[in-house]
Motif scaffolding. Structure first.
Motif, PDB file in Angstrom:
ATOM      1  N   ALA A  21      36.719  19.175  58.396  1.00 47.23           N
ATOM      2  CA  ALA A  21      35.768  18.279  57.986  1.00 47.23           C
ATOM      3  C   ALA A  21      35.016  17.459  59.065  1.00 47.23           C
ATOM      4  O   ALA A  21      33.866  17.490  59.237  1.00 47.23           O
ATOM      5  CB  ALA A  21      36.156  17.180  57.009  1.00 47.23           C
ATOM      6  N   SER A  22      35.912  17.021  60.085  1.00 42.19           N
ATOM      7  CA  SER A  22      35.237  16.602  61.325  1.00 42.19           C
ATOM      8  C   SER A  22      34.476  17.618  61.977  1.00 42.19           C
ATOM      9  O   SER A  22      33.392  17.025  62.569  1.00 42.19           O
ATOM     10  CB  SER A  22      36.573  16.064  62.003  1.00 42.19           C
ATOM     11  N   SER A  23      35.058  18.625  62.230  1.00 39.26           N
ATOM     12  CA  SER A  23      34.344  19.716  62.781  1.00 39.26           C
ATOM     13  C   SER A  23      32.963  19.903  62.204  1.00 39.26           C
ATOM     14  O   SER A  23      31.642  20.039  62.932  1.00 39.26           O
ATOM     15  CB  SER A  23      34.908  21.044  63.004  1.00 39.26           C
ATOM     16  N   ALA A  24      32.875  19.999  60.870  1.00 45.04           N
ATOM     17  CA  ALA A  24      31.616  20.014  60.267  1.00 45.04           C
ATOM     18  C   ALA A  24      30.630  18.879  60.403  1.00 45.04           C
ATOM     19  O   ALA A  24      29.473  19.103  60.535  1.00 45.04           O
ATOM     20  CB  ALA A  24      31.853  20.542  58.726  1.00 45.04           C
ATOM     21  N   LEU A  25      31.178  17.785  60.383  1.00 43.90           N
ATOM     22  CA  LEU A  25      30.420  16.675  60.534  1.00 43.90           C
ATOM     23  C   LEU A  25      29.635  16.516  61.869  1.00 43.90           C
ATOM     24  O   LEU A  25      28.425  16.561  62.206  1.00 43.90           O
ATOM     25  CB  LEU A  25      31.276  15.389  60.428  1.00 43.90           C
ATOM     26  N   ARG A  26      30.504  16.951  62.995  1.00 48.17           N
ATOM     27  CA  ARG A  26      30.255  16.944  64.285  1.00 48.17           C
ATOM     28  C   ARG A  26      28.833  17.999  64.370  1.00 48.17           C
ATOM     29  O   ARG A  26      27.916  17.671  65.070  1.00 48.17           O
ATOM     30  CB  ARG A  26      31.296  17.443  65.147  1.00 48.17           C
ATOM     31  N   ALA A  28      27.145  19.062  62.264  1.00 53.65           N
ATOM     32  CA  ALA A  28      25.838  18.770  61.465  1.00 53.65           C
ATOM     33  C   ALA A  28      25.026  17.587  62.053  1.00 53.65           C
ATOM     34  O   ALA A  28      23.849  17.650  62.553  1.00 53.65           O
ATOM     35  CB  ALA A  28      25.959  18.178  59.949  1.00 53.65           C
ATOM     36  N   VAL A 118      22.402  12.684  57.194  1.00 54.09           N
ATOM     37  CA  VAL A 118      23.582  13.623  57.234  1.00 54.09           C
ATOM     38  C   VAL A 118      24.638  13.066  56.582  1.00 54.09           C
ATOM     39  O   VAL A 118      25.358  13.765  55.763  1.00 54.09           O
ATOM     40  CB  VAL A 118      24.082  13.817  58.812  1.00 54.09           C
ATOM     41  N   GLU A 119      25.171  11.839  56.777  1.00 53.94           N
ATOM     42  CA  GLU A 119      26.311  11.103  56.109  1.00 53.94           C
ATOM     43  C   GLU A 119      25.913  11.051  54.542  1.00 53.94           C
ATOM     44  O   GLU A 119      26.740  11.535  53.759  1.00 53.94           O
ATOM     45  CB  GLU A 119      26.611   9.633  56.595  1.00 53.94           C
ATOM     46  N   MET A 122      26.517  14.546  53.234  1.00 48.20           N
ATOM     47  CA  MET A 122      28.056  14.760  53.159  1.00 48.20           C
ATOM     48  C   MET A 122      28.617  14.170  51.908  1.00 48.20           C
ATOM     49  O   MET A 122      29.463  14.642  51.191  1.00 48.20           O
ATOM     50  CB  MET A 122      28.645  14.070  54.473  1.00 48.20           C
TER      51      MET A 122
ATOM     52  N   LEU B  18      36.070   8.987  59.194  1.00 47.97           N
ATOM     53  CA  LEU B  18      36.448  10.568  59.228  1.00 47.97           C
ATOM     54  C   LEU B  18      36.462  10.821  60.726  1.00 47.97           C
ATOM     55  O   LEU B  18      37.735  11.570  61.099  1.00 47.97           O
ATOM     56  CB  LEU B  18      35.275  11.435  58.680  1.00 47.97           C
ATOM     57  N   MET B 141      33.190  17.406  51.097  1.00 48.90           N
ATOM     58  CA  MET B 141      32.333  16.987  52.042  1.00 48.90           C
ATOM     59  C   MET B 141      31.929  18.102  53.059  1.00 48.90           C
ATOM     60  O   MET B 141      31.007  18.291  53.325  1.00 48.90           O
ATOM     61  CB  MET B 141      33.268  15.982  52.987  1.00 48.90           C
ATOM     62  N   ILE B 142      33.150  18.905  53.283  1.00 51.89           N
ATOM     63  CA  ILE B 142      32.741  20.103  53.881  1.00 51.89           C
ATOM     64  C   ILE B 142      31.957  21.088  53.321  1.00 51.89           C
ATOM     65  O   ILE B 142      30.769  21.475  54.028  1.00 51.89           O
ATOM     66  CB  ILE B 142      34.048  20.917  54.374  1.00 51.89           C
ATOM     67  N   SER B 144      29.301  20.233  51.134  1.00 46.85           N
ATOM     68  CA  SER B 144      28.162  19.527  51.404  1.00 46.85           C
ATOM     69  C   SER B 144      27.392  19.431  52.630  1.00 46.85           C
ATOM     70  O   SER B 144      26.165  19.919  52.804  1.00 46.85           O
ATOM     71  CB  SER B 144      28.094  18.147  51.053  1.00 46.85           C
ATOM     72  N   LEU B 145      28.244  19.393  53.818  1.00 41.79           N
ATOM     73  CA  LEU B 145      27.610  19.344  55.144  1.00 41.79           C
ATOM     74  C   LEU B 145      27.254  20.928  55.561  1.00 41.79           C
ATOM     75  O   LEU B 145      26.402  21.099  56.174  1.00 41.79           O
ATOM     76  CB  LEU B 145      28.656  18.808  56.190  1.00 41.79           C
TER      77      LEU B 145
END
Lengths: 152, 152
Positions: A21-26, A28, A118-119, A122, B18, B141-142, B144-145
DNA sequence: CAAGCTATGTCAGAATGCTGACATGAGTCA
DNA sequence: TGACTCATGTCAGCATTCTGACATAGCTTG
């Protein structure tokens, strides 16, 4: 024994999922920040300063989850390019309180909007209750991870 | 307007939380892996290979959330040091299936135990229901991202 | 069959972040 | 007061990861 089709508990590991999840957020975030010529750490620093003016280098480092050496390099660049200012001398101790310049504030505006979208994306599929749950659970994880060796 | 004690929505941002959780997990993992002379990516690679023997360099890279170039550098080191083996020629296409050597498997054992204890600690304060919730929420979350730009 | 597309492995160079080390300022304590 | 401890800012060197680029293997499509 157990070679190919085994349970593969990477599929059930919350640690792995957290990293994913953290990787996907980063990814994005990098994607929306790149057009603005800004890295995630770069953005984090500006956002921290916008919300808490006067933070020192070390405080910014802790807030952005990097070392103070790394943040120092970034701050010097940001200072050179006119996004932040620091007094030549420390008003107290050695800590130099940093602040955004008008230019820094302007630059942050677009980035902040992009990151917020982005958030928002998410969280699109989650109810308010679920978001509260997530908040509580993540806080608990952080607490447990940190308490383990700081308390001992 | 609004300078010092403002709401500071970093405190309420799930994205920030996160990142914080992921950072705490990474720090905790580095801490237990360091005595074993192993980095997180190093460990991730071995663990992936243990659970899914024959993964290619690119597949390992995706599984460890790094680029294939980065994983390639790591794999060359691991191969040189006798932790993994790859055939000289690809059985099909260009993909070289990698496998752990006995030495690699041995090295992984301690690391795997250490990491599992970190993960167990992280989940210490959570009920089974909460863990299931966390799993579902992180998955959402993943999804959606990633769906945001892959679907467009 | 030929052209184009995609995925892969790999090399090279650049960016980013970290560890180690040092000096300084402030608080603590005997 | 003087020694100790701690946090800070900063410099230097190293490690890790990334982006860019190229060649090759296999599939798809006309």
């Amino acid at each position: 024994m157990s070679q190919e089709g085994v349970g593969v508990d990477l599929e059930t590991s919350l640690g792995y999922l957290l990293k994913e999840a953290s990787s996907a957020l980063r990814v994005a975030m990098e994607e929306v920040l790149r057009p603005l010529g800004m890295s995630v750490t770069h953005y984090s620093c500006l956002e921290l300063l916008a919300q808490r003016p006067g933070l020192s280098n070390s405080e910014l480092a802790r807030g952005a989850f990097v070392t103070r050496q790394t943040m120092n390099v970034l701050l010097q660049t940001l200072e050179r390019d006119g996004y932040v200012t620091r007094p030549a001398e420390a008003p107290v101790g050695k800590a130099l309180p940093a602040r955004l310049t008008p230019r820094g504030r302007r630059s942050l505006e677009k980035a902040s909007a992009a990151v917020r979208s982005v958030e928002a994306g998410m969280l699109a599929g989650l109810t308010g209750t679920e978001q509260s749950e997530a908040f509580r659970i993540l806080r608990s994880m952080i607490h447990s991870l940190r308490g383990a060796d700081e308390g001992a």
